[in-house]
Motif scaffolding. Structure first.
Motif, PDB file in Angstrom:
ATOM      1  N   GLN A 118       0.848  -1.186   0.000  1.00 33.76           N
ATOM      2  CA  GLN A 118       0.000   0.000   0.000  1.00 33.76           C
ATOM      3  C   GLN A 118       0.884   1.237   0.000  1.00 33.76           C
ATOM      4  N   PHE A 119       0.581   2.155  -0.908  1.00 34.25           N
ATOM      5  CA  PHE A 119       1.302   3.427  -0.992  1.00 34.25           C
ATOM      6  C   PHE A 119       0.382   4.577  -0.590  1.00 34.25           C
ATOM      7  N   GLN A 120       0.938   5.564   0.080  1.00 36.31           N
ATOM      8  CA  GLN A 120       0.275   6.830   0.300  1.00 36.31           C
ATOM      9  C   GLN A 120       1.157   7.861  -0.401  1.00 36.31           C
ATOM     10  N   ASN A 121       0.612   8.441  -1.485  1.00 36.73           N
ATOM     11  CA  ASN A 121       1.428   9.258  -2.391  1.00 36.73           C
ATOM     12  C   ASN A 121       2.613   8.414  -2.858  1.00 36.73           C
ATOM     13  N   ASN A 122       3.843   8.799  -2.638  1.00 37.86           N
ATOM     14  CA  ASN A 122       4.955   7.972  -3.112  1.00 37.86           C
ATOM     15  C   ASN A 122       5.649   7.232  -1.982  1.00 37.86           C
ATOM     16  N   GLY A 123       5.039   7.204  -0.803  1.00 38.08           N
ATOM     17  CA  GLY A 123       5.604   6.492   0.327  1.00 38.08           C
ATOM     18  C   GLY A 123       4.874   5.195   0.612  1.00 38.08           C
ATOM     19  N   VAL A 124       5.620   4.199   1.107  1.00 37.58           N
ATOM     20  CA  VAL A 124       5.051   2.901   1.435  1.00 37.58           C
ATOM     21  C   VAL A 124       4.404   2.952   2.822  1.00 37.58           C
ATOM     22  N   VAL A 125       3.133   2.558   2.895  1.00 35.69           N
ATOM     23  CA  VAL A 125       2.419   2.505   4.168  1.00 35.69           C
ATOM     24  C   VAL A 125       2.506   1.103   4.775  1.00 35.69           C
ATOM     25  N   ASP A 126       2.348   0.088   3.918  1.00 29.90           N
ATOM     26  CA  ASP A 126       2.336  -1.293   4.403  1.00 29.90           C
ATOM     27  C   ASP A 126       2.865  -2.201   3.307  1.00 29.90           C
ATOM     28  N   ASP A 127       3.945  -2.877   3.569  1.00 33.38           N
ATOM     29  CA  ASP A 127       4.465  -3.880   2.626  1.00 33.38           C
ATOM     30  C   ASP A 127       4.780  -5.171   3.371  1.00 33.38           C
ATOM     31  N   SER A 128       4.085  -5.401   4.471  1.00 32.96           N
ATOM     32  CA  SER A 128       4.378  -6.548   5.326  1.00 32.96           C
ATOM     33  C   SER A 128       4.103  -7.892   4.632  1.00 32.96           C
ATOM     34  N   GLN A 129       3.218  -7.918   3.646  1.00 33.35           N
ATOM     35  CA  GLN A 129       2.883  -9.164   2.954  1.00 33.35           C
ATOM     36  C   GLN A 129       3.609  -9.302   1.616  1.00 33.35           C
ATOM     37  N   LEU A 130       4.488  -8.380   1.311  1.00 36.51           N
ATOM     38  CA  LEU A 130       5.216  -8.431   0.032  1.00 36.51           C
ATOM     39  C   LEU A 130       6.448  -9.330   0.163  1.00 36.51           C
ATOM     40  N   PRO A 131       6.565 -10.352  -0.666  1.00 37.68           N
ATOM     41  CA  PRO A 131       7.774 -11.215  -0.624  1.00 37.68           C
ATOM     42  C   PRO A 131       8.963 -10.450  -1.191  1.00 37.68           C
ATOM     43  N   LYS A 132       9.657  -9.782  -0.320  1.00 34.45           N
ATOM     44  CA  LYS A 132      10.644  -8.791  -0.762  1.00 34.45           C
ATOM     45  C   LYS A 132      11.877  -9.402  -1.425  1.00 34.45           C
ATOM     46  N   ASP A 133      12.040 -10.717  -1.290  1.00 31.75           N
ATOM     47  CA  ASP A 133      13.187 -11.330  -1.961  1.00 31.75           C
ATOM     48  C   ASP A 133      12.973 -11.400  -3.471  1.00 31.75           C
ATOM     49  N   ARG A 134      11.707 -11.278  -3.900  1.00 33.28           N
ATOM     50  CA  ARG A 134      11.455 -11.378  -5.342  1.00 33.28           C
ATOM     51  C   ARG A 134      10.516 -10.306  -5.876  1.00 33.28           C
ATOM     52  N   PHE A 135       9.748  -9.696  -5.012  1.00 30.27           N
ATOM     53  CA  PHE A 135       8.782  -8.669  -5.433  1.00 30.27           C
ATOM     54  C   PHE A 135       9.312  -7.289  -5.035  1.00 30.27           C
ATOM     55  N   SER A 136       9.085  -6.336  -5.928  1.00 28.61           N
ATOM     56  CA  SER A 136       9.388  -4.944  -5.604  1.00 28.61           C
ATOM     57  C   SER A 136       8.320  -4.060  -6.240  1.00 28.61           C
ATOM     58  N   ALA A 137       8.115  -2.900  -5.663  1.00 30.60           N
ATOM     59  CA  ALA A 137       7.126  -1.969  -6.203  1.00 30.60           C
ATOM     60  C   ALA A 137       7.586  -0.553  -5.937  1.00 30.60           C
ATOM     61  N   GLU A 138       7.190   0.322  -6.827  1.00 27.43           N
ATOM     62  CA  GLU A 138       7.508   1.727  -6.634  1.00 27.43           C
ATOM     63  C   GLU A 138       6.374   2.587  -7.152  1.00 27.43           C
ATOM     64  N   ARG A 139       6.316   3.782  -6.621  1.00 30.25           N
ATOM     65  CA  ARG A 139       5.302   4.741  -7.049  1.00 30.25           C
ATOM     66  C   ARG A 139       5.971   6.111  -7.111  1.00 30.25           C
ATOM     67  N   LEU A 140       6.755   6.281  -8.144  1.00 28.64           N
ATOM     68  CA  LEU A 140       7.479   7.528  -8.322  1.00 28.64           C
ATOM     69  C   LEU A 140       6.493   8.651  -8.612  1.00 28.64           C
ATOM     70  N   LYS A 141       6.734   9.808  -8.065  1.00 32.25           N
ATOM     71  CA  LYS A 141       5.920  11.004  -8.263  1.00 32.25           C
ATOM     72  C   LYS A 141       4.499  10.848  -7.720  1.00 32.25           C
ATOM     73  N   GLY A 142       4.241   9.787  -6.987  1.00 29.81           N
ATOM     74  CA  GLY A 142       2.951   9.633  -6.338  1.00 29.81           C
ATOM     75  C   GLY A 142       1.771   9.409  -7.252  1.00 29.81           C
ATOM     76  N   VAL A 143       2.020   8.964  -8.482  1.00 31.18           N
ATOM     77  CA  VAL A 143       0.904   8.723  -9.400  1.00 31.18           C
ATOM     78  C   VAL A 143       0.947   7.271  -9.865  1.00 31.18           C
ATOM     79  N   ASP A 144       1.596   7.006 -11.010  1.00 40.92           N
ATOM     80  CA  ASP A 144       1.694   5.650 -11.532  1.00 40.92           C
ATOM     81  C   ASP A 144       2.511   4.764 -10.600  1.00 40.92           C
ATOM     82  N   SER A 145       2.264   3.461 -10.736  1.00 38.95           N
ATOM     83  CA  SER A 145       3.036   2.514  -9.943  1.00 38.95           C
ATOM     84  C   SER A 145       3.399   1.314 -10.789  1.00 38.95           C
TER      85      SER A 145
END
Lengths: 114, 110
Positions: free
Chosen positions: A48-75
């Protein structure tokens, strides 16, 4: 009001390959969510992102998954390397804010890992 | 992660009948209980929602019944139509993200 846009609609890749999904939320929606929906199950939050910051990534398998939301719009959500069990529909949703209860979902990207 | 249990897994109803889907939750901090409808190839769409200070909410043919003491809520679809055939998800939200049930595949036979 335009809905949540996602692309691609479908993707087939071999295991150990990488893949990326794109999401454009509803204009003005500050909060963006990525969900994983395995066949026959309900959506499960990945990040979950709020603008371009991560609010909750506790369920994201970080060894293989990544996500970004640059400029707070597209992701973008990336999987590298993919495993067979990553086969699922990846849904993007957005809402006006973290306190907003109205989620709007996109149509999703169906990923098949072979 | 599953904190919302939904039943039945699948449901077949005749046109004009009543469809009933049930959900139970565990976390008493949840304060918003929506139902989503999902057609094949589409994302879930909000159908109707309720807050725990209300025992029932009706919108057209769709009604949510809420039992706070039992931590249960249900969706009733009156006069079910073939166009209602879809997968229905209950959900619950508190502080943080929305937790979804596993879904009920509803088939309304003409």
């Amino acid at each position: 009001e335009a809905g949540v846009a996602q692309s691609p609609r479908y993707k087939i890749i071999e295991k150990r390959q990488s893949v990326a999904f794109w999401c454009n939320p509803i204009s003005g929606h500050a909060t963006l969510y990525w969900y994983q929906q395995i066949l026959g199950q309900g959506p499960k939050l990945l990040i979950q992102f709020q603008n371009n910051g991560v609010v909750d990534d506790s369920q994201l398998p970080k060894d293989r998954f990544s996500a970004e939301r640059l400029k707070g719009v597209d992701s973008t959500l990336k999987i590298q390397p993919a495993k067979l069990e990553d086969s699922a529909v990846y849904l993007c949703a957005s809402s006006q804010g973290t306190a907003s209860y109205g989620y709007t979902f996109g149509s999703g990207t169906r990923l098949t890992v072979v | 992660q599953q904190q919302v249990k939904q039943s039945p897994q699948s449901l077949i109803v005749q046109k004009g009948g009543i469809s009933i889907i049930n959900c139970a939750y565990e976390n008493t901090a949840f304060d918003y209980f929506p139902w989503y409808q999902q057609f094949p190839g589409k994302g879930p769409a909000l159908l109707i929602a309720i807050r725990p200070d209300v025992s029932e909410k009706k919108e057209g043919r769709f009604t949510i019944s809420f039992n706070k003491s039992a931590k249960q809520f249900s969706l009733h679809i009156m006069d079910s139509q073939p166009g209602d055939s879809a997968t229905y998800f209950c959900a619950a939200r508190g502080v943080g993200d929305m937790r979804f049930g596993a879904g009920t595949r509803l088939t309304v036979k003409p």
